[in-house]
Design a protein around this motif. Structure first.
Motif, PDB file in Angstrom:
ATOM      1  N   ARG A 388       0.861  -1.190   0.000  1.00  0.00           N
ATOM      2  CA  ARG A 388       0.000   0.000   0.000  1.00  0.00           C
ATOM      3  C   ARG A 388       0.895   1.237   0.000  1.00  0.00           C
ATOM      4  N   THR A 390       0.029   4.047   1.323  1.00  0.00           N
ATOM      5  CA  THR A 390      -0.137   4.659   2.644  1.00  0.00           C
ATOM      6  C   THR A 390      -0.412   3.549   3.647  1.00  0.00           C
ATOM      7  N   ASN A 391      -0.232   3.835   4.910  1.00  0.00           N
ATOM      8  CA  ASN A 391      -0.371   2.833   5.966  1.00  0.00           C
ATOM      9  C   ASN A 391      -1.844   2.654   6.342  1.00  0.00           C
ATOM     10  N   ASP A 392      -2.631   2.078   5.393  1.00  0.00           N
ATOM     11  CA  ASP A 392      -4.079   2.006   5.606  1.00  0.00           C
ATOM     12  C   ASP A 392      -4.601   0.579   5.789  1.00  0.00           C
ATOM     13  N   TYR A 393      -3.762  -0.442   5.650  1.00  0.00           N
ATOM     14  CA  TYR A 393      -4.116  -1.853   5.865  1.00  0.00           C
ATOM     15  C   TYR A 393      -5.149  -2.385   4.876  1.00  0.00           C
ATOM     16  N   SER A 407       7.509   6.710   2.712  1.00  0.00           N
ATOM     17  CA  SER A 407       7.614   5.259   2.650  1.00  0.00           C
ATOM     18  C   SER A 407       6.347   4.640   2.083  1.00  0.00           C
ATOM     19  N   ASN A 408       6.500   3.477   1.463  1.00  0.00           N
ATOM     20  CA  ASN A 408       5.384   2.592   1.172  1.00  0.00           C
ATOM     21  C   ASN A 408       5.276   1.584   2.322  1.00  0.00           C
ATOM     22  N   PHE A 409       4.196   0.787   2.324  1.00  0.00           N
ATOM     23  CA  PHE A 409       4.001  -0.173   3.401  1.00  0.00           C
ATOM     24  C   PHE A 409       3.660  -1.538   2.807  1.00  0.00           C
ATOM     25  N   TYR A 411       2.355  -5.375   3.749  1.00  0.00           N
ATOM     26  CA  TYR A 411       1.630  -6.131   4.774  1.00  0.00           C
ATOM     27  C   TYR A 411       1.813  -7.624   4.522  1.00  0.00           C
ATOM     28  N   SER A 478       3.003  -5.119   9.516  1.00  0.00           N
ATOM     29  CA  SER A 478       3.223  -3.986   8.615  1.00  0.00           C
ATOM     30  C   SER A 478       4.706  -3.630   8.588  1.00  0.00           C
ATOM     31  N   SER A 480       7.479  -0.885   6.934  1.00  0.00           N
ATOM     32  CA  SER A 480       7.738   0.351   6.211  1.00  0.00           C
ATOM     33  C   SER A 480       8.868   0.110   5.216  1.00  0.00           C
ATOM     34  N   TRP A 481       8.698   0.626   3.988  1.00  0.00           N
ATOM     35  CA  TRP A 481       9.670   0.329   2.922  1.00  0.00           C
ATOM     36  C   TRP A 481       9.971   1.590   2.120  1.00  0.00           C
TER      37      TRP A 481
END
Length: 846
Positions: A388, A390-393, A407-409, A411, A478, A480-481
């Protein structure tokens, strides 16, 4: 005799008034009657292994034990079945086993399933059958390839000849159940026989020596549910807290039989008559309060009326309607655990799972955690890893977006697929690599490799602990990348080269089942601790050109290998193949083209469309580039371009394209990249020629003009042999030696295209002059529809010379002209009808 037949008629009418119920009958490998001594006839240990306890605390003292199970579906010789064993039915059966036995700290772990194709056992014989065939257990013992040595083996024929629901085997690790009952309580019942449980109605009509008494007073001399010394006789089901009960299924048959005998019918005839008249489960009735009640008047072998509860009626080891059997007693649970503990035939120990913790990552939505995973085709499309921006799951995969400050995220979903609770010390390691079909482990992921002195091709993203997970629980971690800068890799290409991801669960309690090798695809398929995400999203919509890039080759390889590069499509939910609605083109990097050329351009369903630019077209599903011989470390890039056809697109919006790399010698899948193509709506257009085009009418400069589509576009004109002859909206016919037969219009924003056929037969004019320049003579090829005073004119630029050559035959399309009378120089050759110049071309005489 009149009285007897009156009773028979009454019984028959009562029988007809009831709906047929689900039957429940199992065959049992060991006879459950005529027992003399428990120790002598049923036990080889020389001691009684059972306590006959009903103490819940004692039952709860047994530690969790996990057994492996393996299912065998039995089909006809040709592999067919009227009702095949499916993965869904197996999962239902496994869930029922675990729901029923987890209360005793017993868990079952599915290690696989397979099929036996043998018509003789498709409708299988049961025990002690006199005939040409063995029962199913004798058959598999003579064919050990159908026995998993480290699991309970569950055999599932279509039916049994004797009408059994299943066949149990006491103290063994195999049983059989027919397909109609495999997902119901029969499977729990037959597993109970494996764990040395008897039917609760065992020996109910065998006389006072063996049948169970109603009394539950341990001080009463009639109490005999358990044994108290080695010389005691085991009676009933050998369990203290199950009441003495009849066989609910056939009790009514014996009531009728005894009544007929009492009325004077011969004892040899009464059972035959009773067999046709009795009602199964006659004396069990579901009450308004939801409880089952015994309504019969039966007695135990001493004549004491039964005391039967609803729990007795619905006990797993009784015979009752399959829909209502749902419980064990504490005493049965203790007997089960003690049978496992003593393991008389040393079979249970072999089926124990030595690493019961099973944390899993799925390869696909149909992956149920088996190792190896033989159900998933494209094992690099894991749904348990996604990106994702954004960190939105949100569980929807996106392409990573580069931003040096954002960052991208990523999961990663982990599920505890076992009955064990994890410790919280297990880890997930997450890696990235540039998208490629031929990735090796750990070469592409280690962070140590820079092919051709270029940028790094992969590295670790991070490590995280998995939280404590109870059975069936899941967690989503999660990461962070910071995505590498794509400009370091693109080489001025319009096709984005995306990334793929790899997750590995690392745990001493849940180690890799199979040793990891350099073949990453095999590592993923054989270990449910590893998952691979190699899916790129291609958006096809307004102002978005659907393109992608990936690598193929022998990166990390230690020796030369020959591969095929395969192109496969995913059918959409509506069954649409992208090749039905779009053209798919692939551009090979120059070194890949040379490798393909060295293999004589061997291919399947591939068309070379532009040799100069190394461009090919994928024509059909499973198209392949063959004989691609790669040296160690040899690799290259391919670019994918998709052009949707405005005349073919449907309402479908999602498509799939997979490009895989297969080892030609071993046929092993080395890996692949999946392209998820999302098409959004746009206004469609058509390729058309303007009516004002001077196509078939007299004109001093005949030409064709494509109708504008109202947005930037490329207009290509092709000859009759499909060669590109001109690019532009208007094509001047006099400038080309061939006339166009097809117009192609491509929208520059998103690659949508359409075609229009040019009616070549309508064009009139000079097609070509050969040779040109010329010295002594020329051949003029022309096309006219009518004579109309037609002639060819040759005139000098200065107008000093003007000679005419009459055309007097409509069938001829060529004219030979001598140039002996002409001095060297530039001339104009024209086709004239009724004094009007139809077409002109320049002629150079040397």
């Amino acid at each position: 005799m009149k009285k007897i037949y009156t009773l028979i008629a009454l019984i028959f009418c009562l029988h007809c008034s009831f709906a047929q119920q689900n039957d429940f009958e199992c065959g049992n490998e060991y006879l459950e009657s005529n027992q003399t001594s428990f120790i002598n006839s049923q036990n080889t240990l020389g001691v009684d292994p059972y306590s006959y306890s009903t103490d819940l605390n004692y039952l709860n003292s047994f530690e969790l034990i996990t057994f492996n199970v393996f299912f065998w579906g039995i089909n006809r010789d040709d592999g067919t079945s009227q009702e095949p064993l499916t993965k869904e039915k197996i999962l239902e059966a496994l869930e029922l086993l675990n729901n029923s036995y987890n209360q005793f700290n017993i868990c079952f772990n599915l290690v696989g399933f397979d099929y036996i194709n043998n018509t003789d056992y498709y409708i299988s014989p049961g025990y002690d059958v006199i005939g040409p065939r063995d029962d199913i257990f004798d058959y598999v013992e003579n064919n050990p390839q159908y026995i998993h040595e480290n699991a309970f083996n569950i055999y599932v024929p279509y039916r049994f000849e004797e009408g059994y629901s299943g066949i149990g085997r006491r103290k063994k690790t195999s049983f059989a159940a027919n397909i109609a009952t495999i997902s119901g309580p029969v499977i729990v019942h037959e597993m109970g026989h494996n764990f040395d449980l008897y039917h609760t109605h065992n020996a109910w009509r065998d006389g006072s020596v063996y049948c169970e008494h109603v009394t539950r007073d341990t001080t009463d001399v009639a109490f005999n549910a358990g044994v108290t010394s080695l010389n005691s006789i085991a009676k009933g089901d050998h369990v203290v807290d199950t009441n003495a009960v009849p066989d609910f299924r056939i009790e009514h048959k014996y009531v009728i039989r005894d009544s007929l005998i009492n009325l004077g019918m011969h004892p040899s005839q009464a059972p035959i008559m009773a067999d046709t008249l009795y009602e199964k489960y006659k004396y069990v009735e579901l009450m308004n309060n939801g409880q089952w009640q015994y309504t019969g008047s039966g007695t135990d072998c001493e004549g004491t009326p039964y005391t039967i509860t609803s729990a007795d009626i619905t006990n797993f080891m009784s015979y009752n309607h399959t829909a209502v059997i749902d419980n064990f007693t504490i005493g049965q649970g203790i007997r089960i655990r003690e049978a496992i503990q003593y393991d008389e035939y040393a079979e249970f120990i072999a089926a124990i799972n030595e690493n019961p913790l099973d944390l899993t990552l799925r390869n696909s939505t149909i992956d149920i955690g088996l190792e190896p995973d033989n159900s998933t085709d494209k094992i690099y499309r894991s749904p348990d890893i996604w990106i994702r921006n954004t960190n939105d799951y949100v569980p929807e995969h996106q392409n990573p977006q580069y931003n040096s400050n954002v960052s991208n995220f990523v999961y990663v979903r982990i599920v505890n697929n076992s009955c064990e609770t994890s410790s919280g010390e297990e880890e997930v390691k997450l890696y990235w690599s540039k998208a490629a079909a031929g990735q090796t482990w750990p070469y592409n992921w280690s962070g140590n490799h820079y092919p051709n002195n270029g940028p790094i091709i992969g590295d670790i993203i991070g490590v995280d602990n998995i939280p404590v997970l109870a059975s069936g629980e899941e967690a989503v971690l999660s990461f962070s990348w910071n995505v590498p800068n794509p400009e370091d890799y693109e080489n001025n290409s319009n096709s984005p080269w995306h990334f793929c991801l790899l997750a590995r669960i690392v745990s001493s309690e849940d180690p890799m089942t199979f040793l990891e090798t350099s073949n990453l695809a095999n590592n993923v398929r054989y270990n449910n601790n590893i998952a691979w995400k190699n899916v790129n999203v291609i958006d096809a919509g307004p102002h978005t050109s659907p393109r992608g890039r990936m690598a193929v080759g022998n990166l990390g390889g230690a020796e030369s290998r020959v591969f095929s590069i395969n192109f496969n499509t995913f059918l959409s939910e509506e069954g649409v193949n992208i090749l039905e609605e779009a053209e798919v083109y692939v551009k090979l990097q120059e070194n890949l083209w040379d490798i393909w050329a060295d293999g004589n351009f061997a291919s399947q369903s591939i068309q070379i469309v532009d040799e100069e630019n190394k461009r090919i077209r994928v024509l059909e599903d499973n198209a392949r580039l063959l004989n691609m011989d790669f040296s160690p470390e040899d690799w290259g890039l391919i670019d994918i371009e998709i052009n949707f056809l405005t005349d073919e697109v449907s309402d479908e919006t999602n498509y799939g394209l997979d490009i895989t790399q297969i080892d030609t010698e071993t046929q092993e899948l080395m890996g692949g990249v999946g392209f998820q193509i999302n098409r959004t709506y746009r206004d469609l257009f058509q390729a058309e020629i303007e009516e004002s085009s001077t196509l078939a009418q007299p004109s001093p400069s005949p030409s064709l003009t494509a109708q504008s589509i109202g947005e930037p576009a490329t207009y290509n004109w092709y000859s009759s042999n499909n060669e590109l002859i001109y690019t532009g909206r208007q094509i001047p016919l006099s400038a080309f030696s061939d006339t166009p037969s097809k117009l192609e219009v491509i929208a520059q924003a998103d690659g949508y295209k359409d075609y229009s056929t040019v009616a070549v037969e309508e064009i009139v004019g000079i097609e070509n002059i050969t040779p040109n320049p010329a010295t002594t003579s020329i051949l003029v090829k022309y096309k006219i529809k009518e004579l109309n005073n037609s002639y060819i004119s040759i005139s000098s630029i200065a107008g000093a010379i003007n000679n005419n050559y009459i055309i007097d035959n409509l069938e001829e399309i060529n004219i030979d002209l001598s140039l002996s009378a002409y001095s060297p120089g530039l001339y104009i050759l024209s086709l004239i009808q009724d004094g009007v110049v139809i077409d002109s071309k320049n002629l150079l005489i040397e």
